[in-house]
Design a protein around this motif. Sequence first.
Motif, PDB file in Angstrom:
ATOM      1  N   SER A  18       6.585  19.533 -20.260  1.00  0.00           N
ATOM      2  CA  SER A  18       5.103  19.865 -20.935  1.00  0.00           C
ATOM      3  C   SER A  18       4.887  18.760 -21.173  1.00  0.00           C
ATOM      4  N   GLU A  19       3.514  18.288 -21.308  1.00  0.00           N
ATOM      5  CA  GLU A  19       2.995  17.243 -22.102  1.00  0.00           C
ATOM      6  C   GLU A  19       2.815  16.651 -23.138  1.00  0.00           C
ATOM      7  N   GLU A  20       2.732  18.002 -23.808  1.00  0.00           N
ATOM      8  CA  GLU A  20       3.030  17.946 -25.834  1.00  0.00           C
ATOM      9  C   GLU A  20       4.620  17.296 -25.892  1.00  0.00           C
ATOM     10  N   ASN A  21       5.753  18.181 -25.041  1.00  0.00           N
ATOM     11  CA  ASN A  21       6.732  17.627 -25.276  1.00  0.00           C
ATOM     12  C   ASN A  21       7.324  15.667 -25.020  1.00  0.00           C
ATOM     13  N   LYS A  22       6.751  15.337 -23.508  1.00  0.00           N
ATOM     14  CA  LYS A  22       6.504  14.551 -23.402  1.00  0.00           C
ATOM     15  C   LYS A  22       5.989  13.639 -24.388  1.00  0.00           C
ATOM     16  N   GLU A  23       4.779  13.496 -24.535  1.00  0.00           N
ATOM     17  CA  GLU A  23       4.765  12.656 -26.428  1.00  0.00           C
ATOM     18  C   GLU A  23       5.322  12.218 -26.604  1.00  0.00           C
ATOM     19  N   VAL A  24       5.931  13.853 -27.495  1.00  0.00           N
ATOM     20  CA  VAL A  24       7.010  13.696 -28.777  1.00  0.00           C
ATOM     21  C   VAL A  24       7.848  13.051 -28.450  1.00  0.00           C
ATOM     22  N   ILE A  25       8.892  13.183 -27.277  1.00  0.00           N
ATOM     23  CA  ILE A  25       9.870  12.664 -26.667  1.00  0.00           C
ATOM     24  C   ILE A  25       9.221  10.889 -26.648  1.00  0.00           C
ATOM     25  N   SER A  26       8.023  10.430 -25.898  1.00  0.00           N
ATOM     26  CA  SER A  26       8.294   8.985 -25.647  1.00  0.00           C
ATOM     27  C   SER A  26       7.842   8.685 -27.654  1.00  0.00           C
ATOM     28  N   ASN A  27       7.210   9.043 -28.601  1.00  0.00           N
ATOM     29  CA  ASN A  27       6.878   8.744 -29.257  1.00  0.00           C
ATOM     30  C   ASN A  27       8.599   8.519 -30.210  1.00  0.00           C
ATOM     31  N   ILE A  28       9.762   9.053 -29.732  1.00  0.00           N
ATOM     32  CA  ILE A  28      10.943   9.312 -30.772  1.00  0.00           C
ATOM     33  C   ILE A  28      11.667   7.469 -29.761  1.00  0.00           C
ATOM     34  N   LEU A  29      11.243   7.876 -28.170  1.00  0.00           N
ATOM     35  CA  LEU A  29      12.358   6.735 -27.434  1.00  0.00           C
ATOM     36  C   LEU A  29      11.335   5.420 -28.263  1.00  0.00           C
TER      37      LEU A  29
ATOM     38  N   PRO B  13      10.256  22.635 -29.776  1.00  0.00           N
ATOM     39  CA  PRO B  13      10.698  22.737 -31.487  1.00  0.00           C
ATOM     40  C   PRO B  13      11.874  21.689 -31.418  1.00  0.00           C
ATOM     41  N   ILE B  14      13.082  21.668 -30.181  1.00  0.00           N
ATOM     42  CA  ILE B  14      13.924  20.741 -30.615  1.00  0.00           C
ATOM     43  C   ILE B  14      13.465  19.200 -31.166  1.00  0.00           C
ATOM     44  N   SER B  15      12.261  18.539 -29.769  1.00  0.00           N
ATOM     45  CA  SER B  15      11.997  17.961 -29.316  1.00  0.00           C
ATOM     46  C   SER B  15      10.821  17.556 -31.145  1.00  0.00           C
ATOM     47  N   TYR B  16      10.500  18.448 -31.835  1.00  0.00           N
ATOM     48  CA  TYR B  16       9.998  18.092 -33.485  1.00  0.00           C
ATOM     49  C   TYR B  16      11.134  18.103 -34.506  1.00  0.00           C
TER      50      TYR B  16
END
Length: 750
Positions: free
Chosen positions: A732-743, A694-697
């Motif tokens: 996790s793969e989900e969190n990696k994807e979200v953080i990558s989008n932010i960066l 949830p922090i990632s989102y």
Amino acid sequence: MSNQEEITSQIKSLKLDSEDDTINKLFKEALTTELNESDQKIIKDSLHRSLSKEKSGVLLNLLQNNAQQFIILLKNVNDSGTILADITHKHSIAEIEIQKLLSAIRSEVSQNKNVDYYLGLYSNIISNFKFSNCQHLSLLLSLIGRTKKTDNLILVIIIQNLQLNKIETESIIQEYFELQIEEKSFATDQFINFISTLSLCFPICPELCAKIYMDDRTKEITLSKLNTSNDLLILKCFSNSCLVENCRTYTVNNYFQFLLDCFKSTNVHKRILASLVLVKLWSFIEVEKKTKLKVTNLAEDLILYIDDKNEIEYIEYSIEGLIYLSLFWEVREMMRMDISFIENLLKILQNSSTENNVNTSIQYGVLSIIANLTKLKEPEQNQRNKLKNVTSPQTGSQSQEESQENIKLFNKELLEDDKIISVLTKLKTYQNSSTNNLNEVINIVYNISFDQLKSIRIELVKQGALKIVINYLVKYSEIERIDNRVIANPLKDDLRPEVRLKAIRSLARMLICIKPQLTFEHFDIKSAIPFLIELLGSSANDQISSYSDELSPLDKYESLLALTNTASINDSSLKIFIIYEILPYVDSLILQSLQIQISTYELLNNLISEPILLSKFFNVATPQNKQRLEITLKLLNSDEIKLQVVIAGFLVNATNFDMISDVIVNSKEIFDDLFGTIQNIITNQVNDEKLITPISYILLNLSYTLANKSRLSVLKSNAFINGCESIIKNGSEENKEVISNILELCNNNT
């Protein structure tokens, strides 16, 4: 012509307003002769038709000039008083006319003519007109002891007289007793009347009867009649005398050996009554005398007698005795182990609850016994309860030797095998017959719902317990609308607030486990919400309920869980209703214990889609709202991971709305606070996947808002970048994807 001849002549000339000679002939016959059932109906219908046309002169004339003939007419057509009521609806009847009727009835009764009919008519007249003649009581008292029906009719008349003229009524009853005990010798019939009258009057005139009961002459008379055919009447009187504490001591001191002898008798009815009296006297019997018998001994005959093939009167006595005995854990265990006893008990309950046969005393007795058998030991949740348990005797009910697991097993079998709630839901008559009976039904539902097993609570709902509880709460509440809220206040004359609390607790327990959208197909789910709110305690705007200090953290927790489950329904109007109900409590709840905080935010998560709730946290122009949000952000930085996760979820749901992300980003103080906490989490709690997701989102939602404002540079601190890289490396793969989008978003907006 004499007065009697004139009356006879008038009767012969009487006729109804009818051209039908047959009807008029039947009417004249009814003045002197009892008609068959068919003819009775014809005449009653004709009389009512005449009265409805306001042509009641014939009957009014008869009533005013010949009360004796008038009541004979009512008897001959088997009318309980409706004809008289119809006459008085059309004409004003003076008290003197009513007194003539009562005296005429007394005259018939004194000749032993149709006693039960006339006593019923006498009672109906008193009830309708609120006039009585206490001087008639001496005659009526002399009739007691003949039949149970006659005794019950006279009891009703005595009660009516007590309500209308208590002092004179008691004076006449006392005089009647005093004249009797002054007699030097007592014939059997006279003793039967005396002891039966004393027994009958004890519940309604206890102090008066206690003086007579403990009089030396009464003792002398009673002792002379022991061990005769009158023993059952004497035992019944002993039982009723237990209403008065001094009488209980007196009975133990003077008749204990007689009670023991009856308890060992070969006559089962004597044993039943002796057991009943002994259990009522139990706390007054000296320890050395108790060595001769145990409570389990007292229970044996009473349990065995519970069979619908036995005499109903003694079944009632057995049930009454078992109510007392079910306060002892040893007896409760006996009962739970006896399958046939439980089956017979339920069968008797059903037989006593039909439309044609309602026995409220049996209903109450059976329900009370079942409530005692299903009761589990409650945790001592507050200091007041601890003190209460210390100061109140528990009569063995809190014994450590009673297995709580065995009680749960019994409750489970009672619910699943005997379908106890289904049985109760079908017994429509108990709901209108007695508030006490309904209270015991609530106790039973509460006791069974105490089990934490989801399957038990779901089965309760399937059998109708939810409907029972909500109907009870609505029936005994005053619903009040204040602004946008609905408040359910207990009725002002509610004498059992603890039963209401049990009903609400049961409601919460059931609503935690069910799918509310399926369960509430037949009535509005909103009706349950104000009652669940009561478990949260008193808010600043609410009146303090009579049981506020009985509420525990568990009550609040279960209420919040039930509200959360209810709020899961996709119904905007329902969510708004819950929001308005819960708002006065939110500020207090988010500062309480960890579990309450978590449950509160879980509920808010189910409601956050509604703008009214969003505004209460994110309309920071209002100081109270801003403070609420600041507390929420501080709790996100808690040491408790479960609390962090649920608050992070709350903030994700909120920041999904662009305007909420705008509020956060536009307030430097709020954004810095939130962003600092997020940096701390992604740096130090990177392995807590449930939190990082949830922090990632939250970060993603805020990043889009910052990008729109060209302010993504605020995210480019070393601590933030290092934290993001750590998630990409270990997350996790989900969190990696979200953080990558932010960066990527940050890099594209450099």
